[in-house]
Design a protein around this motif. Structure first.
Motif, mmCIF file in Angstrom:
data_model
loop_
_atom_site.group_PDB
_atom_site.id
_atom_site.type_symbol
_atom_site.label_atom_id
_atom_site.label_comp_id
_atom_site.label_asym_id
_atom_site.label_seq_id
_atom_site.Cartn_x
_atom_site.Cartn_y
_atom_site.Cartn_z
ATOM 1 N N ALA A 158 0.862 -1.182 0.000
ATOM 2 C CA ALA A 158 0.000 0.000 0.000
ATOM 3 C C ALA A 158 0.898 1.232 0.000
ATOM 4 O O ALA A 158 1.761 1.390 0.879
ATOM 5 N N ARG A 159 0.705 2.090 -0.987
ATOM 6 C CA ARG A 159 1.524 3.291 -1.093
ATOM 7 C C ARG A 159 1.224 4.243 0.066
ATOM 8 O O ARG A 159 0.149 4.185 0.670
ATOM 9 N N PRO A 160 2.157 5.115 0.410
ATOM 10 C CA PRO A 160 1.936 6.029 1.536
ATOM 11 C C PRO A 160 0.805 7.015 1.284
ATOM 12 O O PRO A 160 0.613 7.487 0.160
ATOM 13 N N GLY A 161 0.047 7.295 2.352
ATOM 14 C CA GLY A 161 -0.986 8.318 2.293
ATOM 15 C C GLY A 161 -0.476 9.606 2.902
ATOM 16 O O GLY A 161 0.740 9.889 2.897
ATOM 17 N N ASP A 162 -1.374 10.385 3.466
ATOM 18 C CA ASP A 162 -0.994 11.667 4.046
ATOM 19 C C ASP A 162 -0.050 11.515 5.233
ATOM 20 O O ASP A 162 0.690 12.448 5.566
ATOM 21 N N ASP A 163 -0.079 10.343 5.888
ATOM 22 C CA ASP A 163 0.799 10.128 7.044
ATOM 23 C C ASP A 163 2.211 9.740 6.653
ATOM 24 O O ASP A 163 3.097 9.616 7.501
ATOM 25 N N GLY A 164 2.462 9.530 5.357
ATOM 26 C CA GLY A 164 3.803 9.189 4.892
ATOM 27 C C GLY A 164 4.208 7.753 5.155
ATOM 28 O O GLY A 164 5.390 7.416 5.033
ATOM 29 N N VAL A 165 3.254 6.879 5.481
ATOM 30 C CA VAL A 165 3.566 5.494 5.836
ATOM 31 C C VAL A 165 3.152 4.542 4.722
ATOM 32 O O VAL A 165 1.978 4.514 4.322
ATOM 33 N N GLY A 166 4.091 3.785 4.223
ATOM 34 C CA GLY A 166 3.799 2.699 3.302
ATOM 35 C C GLY A 166 3.642 1.409 4.090
ATOM 36 O O GLY A 166 4.273 1.234 5.139
ATOM 37 N N VAL A 167 2.806 0.512 3.598
ATOM 38 C CA VAL A 167 2.534 -0.737 4.308
ATOM 39 C C VAL A 167 2.761 -1.916 3.371
ATOM 40 O O VAL A 167 2.251 -1.932 2.241
ATOM 41 N N ILE A 168 3.500 -2.903 3.856
ATOM 42 C CA ILE A 168 3.740 -4.143 3.126
ATOM 43 C C ILE A 168 3.110 -5.283 3.912
ATOM 44 O O ILE A 168 3.389 -5.456 5.098
ATOM 45 N N ALA A 169 2.255 -6.046 3.243
ATOM 46 C CA ALA A 169 1.651 -7.227 3.862
ATOM 47 C C ALA A 169 2.237 -8.473 3.217
ATOM 48 O O ALA A 169 2.254 -8.595 1.985
ATOM 49 N N MET A 170 2.718 -9.394 4.040
ATOM 50 C CA MET A 170 3.201 -10.685 3.552
ATOM 51 C C MET A 170 2.028 -11.654 3.507
ATOM 52 O O MET A 170 1.264 -11.771 4.471
ATOM 53 N N LEU A 171 1.893 -12.363 2.397
ATOM 54 C CA LEU A 171 0.716 -13.182 2.139
ATOM 55 C C LEU A 171 1.078 -14.666 2.105
ATOM 56 O O LEU A 171 0.611 -15.413 1.243
ATOM 57 N N GLY A 172 1.858 -15.089 3.070
ATOM 58 C CA GLY A 172 2.365 -16.455 3.067
ATOM 59 C C GLY A 172 1.511 -17.462 3.806
ATOM 60 O O GLY A 172 2.028 -18.499 4.227
ATOM 61 N N GLY A 173 0.244 -17.189 3.973
ATOM 62 C CA GLY A 173 -0.622 -18.124 4.668
ATOM 63 C C GLY A 173 -0.485 -18.014 6.172
ATOM 64 O O GLY A 173 0.164 -17.109 6.703
ATOM 65 N N ALA A 174 -1.090 -18.959 6.879
ATOM 66 C CA ALA A 174 -1.138 -18.896 8.338
ATOM 67 C C ALA A 174 0.246 -18.854 8.961
ATOM 68 O O ALA A 174 0.513 -18.071 9.866
#
Length: 254
Positions: free
Chosen positions: A11-27
């Motif tokens: 997820a690209r950064p919004g007004d707060d300047g924070v980018g988010v990366i989610a790892m999708l490797g299952g449980a």
């Protein structure tokens, strides 16, 4: 190479300047070289974004990272050598990143978490440097990252006993920066990252350069030693028994 679909969502950064990366490797979110490469690429791509001041890395499954999967036959490309070749890229990131810890950070998963600048954890999370329990030397640069964070004596105790560390203890000894309720940890990690992103960028970069630059060299040196020690122990009876035969790979081309 086996393509098991998307491993990362950014997820690209919004007004707060924070980018988010989610790892999708299952449980379990087991670490593979393919997940690691995509994580490293995502970190560096976000760090190059002028709108990004800090990054949060989280997992969508039960665990932040349950380490390596010793029960499943691996793709031939998913070797320890490939993991070690990529690992320093998690240290050498131009912007600060925060590991959002849920469930377990186990074995090499703890190594990934310790590469972050900061860690924000759910109160139910735990850290488990379980290498010695399966008859193997620790890895992923933990000699450098864990020692720098808690000191040599405490790091040696944790690695030598391979015991689980609760968040109550982890916060007390400095392994994590913040602890929140599980339902609040996503908000807490982004708020912490936003606090970093709100600081003057040049000053923050200078501070990180002073504080983190020496870590890259020590991480690479530690990783070389750890890798050699692991190779000597792969054939041990303890490791072979604990992992049902150690590394197993599919035939090339399968």
């Amino acid at each position: 190479m086996v393509d098991d679909g998307a491993r990362i969502r950014t997820a690209r950064p919004g007004d707060d300047g924070v980018g988010v990366i989610a790892m999708l490797g299952g449980a379990e979110n087991y670490l593979t070289v393919f997940l690691l490469r995509e994580l490293a690429n995502a970190l560096h791509e976000l760090a190059a974004d002028p709108d990004c001041g800090a990054i949060v890395v989280r997992a969508e499954g039960k665990h932040f990272c349950a380490g390596r999967d010793w029960r499943t036959i691996r793709d031939p490309e998913d070797t320890a050598e490939a993991i070690y070749a990529c690992a320093p890229q998690l240290i050498d990131v131009a912007k600060p990143w925060v590991a959002e810890l849920t469930g377990g950070s186990i074995g090499v998963g703890l190594g990934v978490a310790m590469c972050a600048d900061h860690r924000v954890a759910a109160e139910t999370a735990y850290l488990w440097p379980k290498f010695v329990g399966i008859g193997i030397h620790h890895g992923f640069g933990l000699t450098a990252t864990l020692t720098e964070t808690v000191g040599r004596q405490r790091a040696t105790e944790l690695l030598s006993t391979g015991r689980k560390v609760s968040m109550l203890e982890a916060e007390r000894i400095g392994l994590v920066d913040r602890v929140a309720r599980l339902e609040d940890v996503s908000t807490a990690s982004v708020e912490f990252a936003a606090l970093l992103a709100a600081q003057p960028r040049e000053a923050l970069a200078a501070i990180r350069g002073t504080m983190r630059a020496p870590l890259l060299a020590s991480f690479e040196d530690a990783s070389r030693h750890e890798r050699a020690a692991q190779e000597r122990l792969y054939r041990s009876a303890d490791f072979q028994s604990a992992t049902d035969g150690g590394y197993r790979y599919t035939a090339t081309g399968d």
